[in-house]
Enzyme design. Sequence first.
Site, PDB file in Angstrom:
ATOM      1  N   LYS A  66       5.887   0.500   7.720  1.00  0.00           N
ATOM      2  CA  LYS A  66       5.466   1.770   7.126  1.00  0.00           C
ATOM      3  C   LYS A  66       6.677   2.678   7.016  1.00  0.00           C
ATOM      4  O   LYS A  66       7.210   3.154   8.026  1.00  0.00           O
ATOM      5  CB  LYS A  66       4.386   2.425   7.986  1.00  0.00           C
ATOM      6  CG  LYS A  66       3.876   3.747   7.437  1.00  0.00           C
ATOM      7  CD  LYS A  66       2.770   4.293   8.322  1.00  0.00           C
ATOM      8  CE  LYS A  66       2.230   5.619   7.805  1.00  0.00           C
ATOM      9  NZ  LYS A  66       1.136   6.148   8.659  1.00  0.00           N
ATOM     10  N   ASP A 114      -8.370  10.969  11.347  1.00  0.00           N
ATOM     11  CA  ASP A 114      -8.327  10.499   9.961  1.00  0.00           C
ATOM     12  C   ASP A 114      -8.965   9.123   9.831  1.00  0.00           C
ATOM     13  O   ASP A 114      -8.441   8.227   9.180  1.00  0.00           O
ATOM     14  CB  ASP A 114      -6.885  10.452   9.450  1.00  0.00           C
ATOM     15  CG  ASP A 114      -6.811  10.363   7.925  1.00  0.00           C
ATOM     16  OD1 ASP A 114      -7.826  10.680   7.267  1.00  0.00           O
ATOM     17  OD2 ASP A 114      -5.754   9.969   7.403  1.00  0.00           O
ATOM     18  N   GLY A 120       0.815  -1.219   0.000  1.00  0.00           N
ATOM     19  CA  GLY A 120       0.000   0.000   0.000  1.00  0.00           C
ATOM     20  C   GLY A 120       0.837   1.252   0.000  1.00  0.00           C
ATOM     21  O   GLY A 120       2.017   1.245   0.368  1.00  0.00           O
ATOM     22  N   GLY A 176       0.476   5.572   0.949  1.00  0.00           N
ATOM     23  CA  GLY A 176      -0.316   6.590   1.617  1.00  0.00           C
ATOM     24  C   GLY A 176       0.210   7.973   1.324  1.00  0.00           C
ATOM     25  O   GLY A 176       1.092   8.155   0.468  1.00  0.00           O
ATOM     26  N   VAL A 196       3.877   1.131   2.524  1.00  0.00           N
ATOM     27  CA  VAL A 196       3.804   0.040   3.496  1.00  0.00           C
ATOM     28  C   VAL A 196       4.230  -1.254   2.806  1.00  0.00           C
ATOM     29  O   VAL A 196       3.746  -1.574   1.710  1.00  0.00           O
ATOM     30  CB  VAL A 196       2.387  -0.104   4.069  1.00  0.00           C
ATOM     31  CG1 VAL A 196       2.352  -1.214   5.116  1.00  0.00           C
ATOM     32  CG2 VAL A 196       1.917   1.209   4.693  1.00  0.00           C
TER      33      VAL A 196
END
Length: 1009
Positions: free
Chosen positions: A730, A836, A708, A710, A715
């Site tokens: 991360k 968030d 992933g 962001g 990540v």
Amino acid sequence: MMSSHFSFILLCCCICLAFIRLSKAQINLGGRNETDRLALLAFKDQITIDPLKVMSSWNDSHHYCEWEGVTCGLRHPRVTMLNLDSQGLVGSISPHIGNLSFLRLLNLQNNSFHGVIPREIGRLFRLEGISLINNSLVGEIPINISLCYSLTRLFLSGNNFVGKIPMELGSLPKLVSLALENDNLTGEIPPSLGNITTLKNLALSYNNLEGVIPSTLYNLKSLEILSIHANTLSGMFPSSLYNLSTLQVISISANQLTGNIPSETNLHNLQFFLIGGNRFSGHIPSSLFNASKLFRFDISGNQFTGKVPVNLGNLNELTFLALQENSLGSGKSGDFDFITPLTNCSNLETIVLYSNELGGSLPVSVANFSKSLTSLYLSQNQITGNIPKELENLQNLILLDLSTNFFNGSIPIGLGNLRKLQILGLQNNQLSGQVPLFLWNMSQLVELDLSNNILEGSIASALDNQNLQILDLSRNNFTGPIPREIGLSSHLIRLVLRHNSLNGSIPLEVGNLKNLGYLDVSENNLTGEIPGVLSSLSLEYIYMGSNFFQGPLPSSLADLEGLLSLDVSHNNLSGIIPRQLGKLSVLTTLNLSFNNFEGAVPVEGVFRNSSAFSVFGNLKICGGPPNLRLPKCRIQRSKKQDNGLAVKVILGVLIPSLIVGFCLIFLYFRKNPKGKPSSEEGFGDLKRVSYNDLYKATDGFSSTNLIGRGSYGSVYKGILQQDESPVAVKVLNLIERGASKTFMAECEALREVRHRNLLKILTVCSSVDFKGEGFKALVFEFMPNGSLESWLHPSSDGQDVPRSLNLCQRLNIGIDVASGLEYLHNHCERPIAHCDLKSSNILLSDDLTAHVGDFGLAKFLSAETRSTITSNKDESSSIAIRGTIGYIPPEYGAGGEVSTQGDIYSFGICLLEMFTRKRPTDQMFKDGHSLHEFSKLALPHRVMEIIDERLLSEETHNGDINALNRMRECLSSIIRIGIACSVDIMTERMDIKDVLKELHSIKAIYLQV
């Protein structure tokens, strides 16, 4: 002879004497009738406005029996009728009207009488008819009317009466028609009305009546018209009324009535059957269609299921058929078996079947419908196959709506023969190929919607339609320029070309579209400048984002005094932002983001509300409202001033800065002789690993291990040597502004929290990589089932395997997330606002337990309060508005402070997203619409229509009605919670404790615990 003369003289004398006596009697009778004259004059005195001079004849120069509107009896001068229908009179009804004791008809309808009905009207025991329709009378209906026992007609509709319907009306023994429609009456329908055995017409529609329909109405053996629609009546419709064979009209639409229609009915004289907008369920009984006189049949907006009976075709008199907004059909072939018999209804004018589950292909026998057919609605079903070319036989068709189905293939050329067609809806299908040329030139067409198909080619340059008002070609594959001929469609009020591949510039001929109010050309490849001629139109909405427009934004757009929304984002526009836009008083949405604007941001009008406009992505702007936190605008100076300023900067700033810098470097190497990173970064007792450890764990941060990306980094999946279980690493992109601050915020927040529904941090790394550049990373537990977002919205590239969550699993996820928030808000030493929360930050373990992650924007709240936070003056403007678009509470966008209530808002949006599978940023949510409003409008009756269809499949296929009803109840409660959490006003949102309690209760109901 003498005898005969004498007899004749005697007869004449008798006649004269009788004549004299009759004259005296009339004189005496005239004296007694003074009561009627005075009563009429008293009535006249209450008239304040008489535009037609009706009252001018009401004077002593005429006998009152000759006054306009007054009728007397043939045998005596007593007033029997007062008929002042539609005379424009204004005034009140005098109580002296009760003195007109011989009155049989009182007709004051269609005037402007106000005040109350005088109680004295009860004296008129000879009164047979009262009509006070369409006035402005108020108060309650006087009980004394029940004393007028000769009444056959009582018409009081169209006034402002309040209170209940007097039960005493049930004692009127001769009443034939009772009309109390369009008033403000409340309470229940009196069961005593069932005592009026002479009643033929009962009209109580458009009131606020509640309760059940009394079963005593079955006693009305002569009843022909039952009109009680548009109230709030509930309960079962009395089954006995289905056997009242005298009924010609049943109009009970727009109530809350429930139950099934009996399989056997006896309504042979029925002409109107109107029950739409209730909660009837079950199958449509075929016995209904034994009523061969049926003229209008409307069962729309209910919960009927199953097939449409084929004997519908027996109704030779039928002109209007409305079955929409039910669950008729199975989505398979055979659902349209009723179509062929229906073609026998030679008088049909309108067929409405939208919003059902009718599947299979549309039979070609549709071409055999009555030549009088003008409207055919088939949208929002599951119809497959090609559009039958045989539709061209319906020569009188004015409206054809086939939208939101699964039609494929090309648009049949035969539709061009429908010369009277005014509205054509083909949107939301799978139509392909080019648009036939005829379609651009159908001269009577007013509305053409081809949006959301896979049509291609160019928009015909032959486009010439003087009547066209709405043209929507959005979400197709149209190419080429917008033709200049578009300017010939001078009546166009809505033009939508969004999401195609159109190129070229906006033709100046759009300046001829003087009636245009809505223009959307966004998401194309359009170039050139935005033409100033737009300012000469009637535009209220302009959407031109995601193109390649360049040059300045015309300041003349400020001449559009009715402009409500303007979006020119994601273009190459430059120059200053026109200050004149701030003078548009009705402008509520302005998006100028991601362009090349420069200079000062205005501070007037729409620019005062930071949630109403966006200027993100413009790197050269300055000033504006303080909450934007933009750099201050520089004051222009002369060259001499600039040179002097430069010298001052060098002497006053640069040299001291160099000295301080050398000192800091000296102190740094003194404390860190080997050049290692400082350990005073606030990691506390979190165990740390080296860059080399993480490099090996992720195979050199290989793309095969990337799981992933962001806003601030990537990540990776990895396995540390000291622990064979997988972890999520991360890695922060330190070049990104705010990344380091995010790293620190996440470390600080996560080291203080321990909860099963919060993502657990295992270790951290703050070091340098092999190139000697800064490196920061966080190591978490690996969540094998990814994010909630990946389950709800699989990626279009096919990398995500389609997966589905059932209701119980989604409910458990909602409970898990609420538990995590409740811990953050109420059980930490210092309350924490996540700031968030969104579906991509909700991660699922192997058993689908939800964990809230990504605390990069989290904030510690003050110990004294959980709803406010002390300001942080050095906070980066890059995260000034915390959160993600769609999930951000409105108070943050308006510059409000962070609070736990902001998390509640985001949770509510996530909950709605989870059960509707609609992103809050879905394209359908624009022009003031939102996921919150979309869900709110579905309550309470249409919740199942907005729910993720995958969620409904299991219970629907099982066919368990009790389970389906239980599911409907639970889903309604869940949607209500989502709506209550995401209201705009933060003080009105639910408390997280109450949310958690209600979700547990819903789960217990669903599982029948």
